[in-house]
Design an enzyme around this catalytic site. Structure first.
Site, PDB file in Angstrom:
ATOM      1  N   SER A 142       0.822  -1.219   0.000  1.00  0.00           N
ATOM      2  CA  SER A 142       0.000   0.000   0.000  1.00  0.00           C
ATOM      3  C   SER A 142       0.853   1.265   0.000  1.00  0.00           C
ATOM      4  O   SER A 142       0.341   2.354   0.217  1.00  0.00           O
ATOM      5  CB  SER A 142      -0.891  -0.006   1.251  1.00  0.00           C
ATOM      6  OG  SER A 142      -0.085   0.095   2.413  1.00  0.00           O
ATOM      7  N   GLY A 161       0.138   4.043   8.691  1.00  0.00           N
ATOM      8  CA  GLY A 161       0.296   2.593   8.632  1.00  0.00           C
ATOM      9  C   GLY A 161       0.281   2.101   7.194  1.00  0.00           C
ATOM     10  O   GLY A 161      -0.362   2.710   6.330  1.00  0.00           O
ATOM     11  N   ASP A 180      -4.066   5.128   9.167  1.00  0.00           N
ATOM     12  CA  ASP A 180      -3.642   3.857   8.579  1.00  0.00           C
ATOM     13  C   ASP A 180      -3.985   3.790   7.096  1.00  0.00           C
ATOM     14  O   ASP A 180      -5.154   3.773   6.714  1.00  0.00           O
ATOM     15  CB  ASP A 180      -4.325   2.715   9.350  1.00  0.00           C
ATOM     16  CG  ASP A 180      -3.716   1.365   9.047  1.00  0.00           C
ATOM     17  OD1 ASP A 180      -2.772   1.310   8.231  1.00  0.00           O
ATOM     18  OD2 ASP A 180      -4.172   0.367   9.631  1.00  0.00           O
ATOM     19  N   HIS A 181      -2.951   3.738   6.278  1.00  0.00           N
ATOM     20  CA  HIS A 181      -3.121   3.662   4.829  1.00  0.00           C
ATOM     21  C   HIS A 181      -3.192   2.206   4.346  1.00  0.00           C
ATOM     22  O   HIS A 181      -3.315   1.939   3.154  1.00  0.00           O
ATOM     23  CB  HIS A 181      -1.939   4.383   4.157  1.00  0.00           C
ATOM     24  CG  HIS A 181      -2.107   4.649   2.701  1.00  0.00           C
ATOM     25  ND1 HIS A 181      -1.419   3.954   1.726  1.00  0.00           N
ATOM     26  CD2 HIS A 181      -2.910   5.512   2.042  1.00  0.00           C
ATOM     27  CE1 HIS A 181      -1.769   4.402   0.527  1.00  0.00           C
ATOM     28  NE2 HIS A 181      -2.673   5.341   0.683  1.00  0.00           N
ATOM     29  N   SER A 182      -3.125   1.240   5.261  1.00  0.00           N
ATOM     30  CA  SER A 182      -3.097  -0.162   4.853  1.00  0.00           C
ATOM     31  C   SER A 182      -4.475  -0.636   4.397  1.00  0.00           C
ATOM     32  O   SER A 182      -5.487  -0.001   4.694  1.00  0.00           O
ATOM     33  CB  SER A 182      -2.551  -1.030   5.985  1.00  0.00           C
ATOM     34  OG  SER A 182      -3.436  -1.054   7.060  1.00  0.00           O
TER      35      SER A 182
END
Ligand code: NAG
Ligand code: NAG
Ligand code: NAG
Ligand code: NAG
Ligand code: NAG
Length: 365
Positions: free
Chosen positions: A134, A157, A297-299
């Site tokens: 990601s 994240g 959180d970028h996940s």
């Protein structure tokens, strides 16, 4: 004793033919691993190192462990696995680096029509690995000759999954990429690689699937025989990956962690037989286990709360991405890693809940 030491000697001298695999945090080849880079604000101590810490899980893990070092180091799983890309003796390798947010360069391509997808294929004549992640602007081009982590990807994240595959599996993997329609920003497909993997050559040229169905699911078998299910959609699919396909395909309610800071976020959806919930908070087990909001959180991952699946992939839940390519990679081995991480999620609106079977409220623990 003699048997033991000769076994040990054999183990030390034995160099596997296909050495191009994912490497784990221990420095040894592994069949697969997942890395969860933690958001910066979860760390304490030296501020410059926050945002470089991660949790690690592989085929030998019972639980997440702390990353051996920082995510920008080549001693850790991600940096170690990508090293062959940055060596000057890499002419025997084939690779494809794709990212809708490629590393910065003078020629900036418009990526908004391309798939919302990020990853690396790295292979030699025996096989290699597929890394799905990601991370914006990552990894650096092979010509940069060094592994590094982009400063812009420190704050939030990120998730990365690496799976080692035998050569034959790259046929199916490259077919999946004709659906996800990646923006390829660096590649090498020389010698017979291009003939062996015609789809991959098409993908590099920017070609994609031209007729429906606009989605494709294949079973992939890793080097050591572990089973993964890859889900891929092209933009014409025109629906959310999770509520429009995955929940039904996996036959289960889904909890989905994705990047919440974009417009047109899709709310939790209980209109189908299988419900889809937006994760709002993630927490690693244990008293010291870091906890963070989805806004940090970028996940992109999801889990079926009652088992047996978890997936790591490309896609958020928003209106724009209903019309973009992308996918996810699911496996039952991942369930015990992701099941404990969901701390809170958004329930469905009362209205739709009234029409749904079962009570999402009952899932709260
Ligand atoms: C990783 O990043 C930190 C913080 O920017 C830096 O101090 C360190 O030297 C970097 N390590 C490597 C191996 O690049
Ligand atoms: C490439 O060089 C590295 C050391 O820099 C070495 O470990 C590796 O075996 C070499 N690979 C090949 C295919 O020659
Ligand atoms: C819920 O998901 C289904 C399937 O993707 C979709 O048709 C429906 O519009 C969604 N509902 C909402 C409120 O987003
Ligand atoms: C594509 O997605 C639909 C759900 O939207 C599903 O019913 C169908 O089986 C999928 N097709 C393939 C080829 O996986
Ligand atoms: C998470 O977000 C909520 C509001 O949405 C806020 O009150 C809380 O402080 C945040 N927690 C963390 C750990 O950032």
């Amino acid at each position: 004793m003699a048997t033991l030491s000769s076994l040990l000697l054999t183990a030390l001298l034995w160099v596997p033919v296909g050495t191009l695999t994912c490497y784990g945090d221990s420095g040894q080849p592994v069949d697969w691993f997942v890395v969860y880079k933690l958001p910066a604000h979860t760390g304490s101590g030296d501020a410059t190192q926050n945002g470089l810490r991660y949790k690690y899980f592989d085929e030998h893990s019972e639980d997440w462990s702390d990353g051996v070092g920082f995510i920008n180091s080549t001693t850790g799983a991600v940096g170690r696995s990508l090293l062959p890309l940055y060596r000057n003796n890499n002419s025997q390798l084939a690779f494809v680096l794709y990212n809708d947010q490629p590393p910065k360069s003078s020629e900036s391509k418009d990526s908004s029509s391309r798939g919302h997808t990020k990853g690396v294929l790295l292979l030699d004549q025996e096989g290699g690995f597929w890394l799905i992640h990601s991370v914006p602007n990552f990894p650096p081009r092979a010509s940069s000759a060094v592994y590094s982590w982009p400063p812009g990807a420190q704050k939030y994240g990120q998730t990365l999954i690496c799976v080692s595959f035998p050569l034959t599996q790259f046929l199916d993997i490259s077919k999946q990429l004709t659906y996800t329609y990646p923006l390829v920003y660096d590649h090498r497909l020389e010698g017979d690689f291009a003939q062996k993997f015609p789809y991959l050559e098409e993908v590099v040229k920017g070609h994609h699937v031209r007729q429906g169905p606009w989605n494709s699911s294949v079973t992939l078998t890793s080097k050591k025989g572990a089973t993964f299910q890859s889900f891929a959609k092209f933009g014409n699919f025109g629906d959310d990956l999770y509520s429009g396909w995955l929940a039904e395909a996996l036959g289960s309610t889904l909890q989905v962690q994705f990047w919440q800071r974009s417009s047109g976020i899709l709310p939790s959806n209980c209109s189908g037989a299988q419900h889809v919930f937006d994760v709002t908070q993630t927490a690693f087990p244990g008293p010291a286990g870091p906890a963070f909001n989805a806004t940090e959180d970028h996940s992109k991952w999801c889990v079926t709360p009652k088992g047996p699946w978890a997936c790591v992939g490309d896609m958020n839940r928003n209106q724009r991405e209903e019309h973009r390519g992308g996918g996810t990679l699911c496996a039952q081995m991942l369930w015990k890693a992701f099941k404990p991480l969901v701390k809170a999620w958004e329930p469905c609106e009362k209205k739709s809940r009234a029409y749904s079977l079962g009570s999402p409220a009952g899932l709260w623990t």
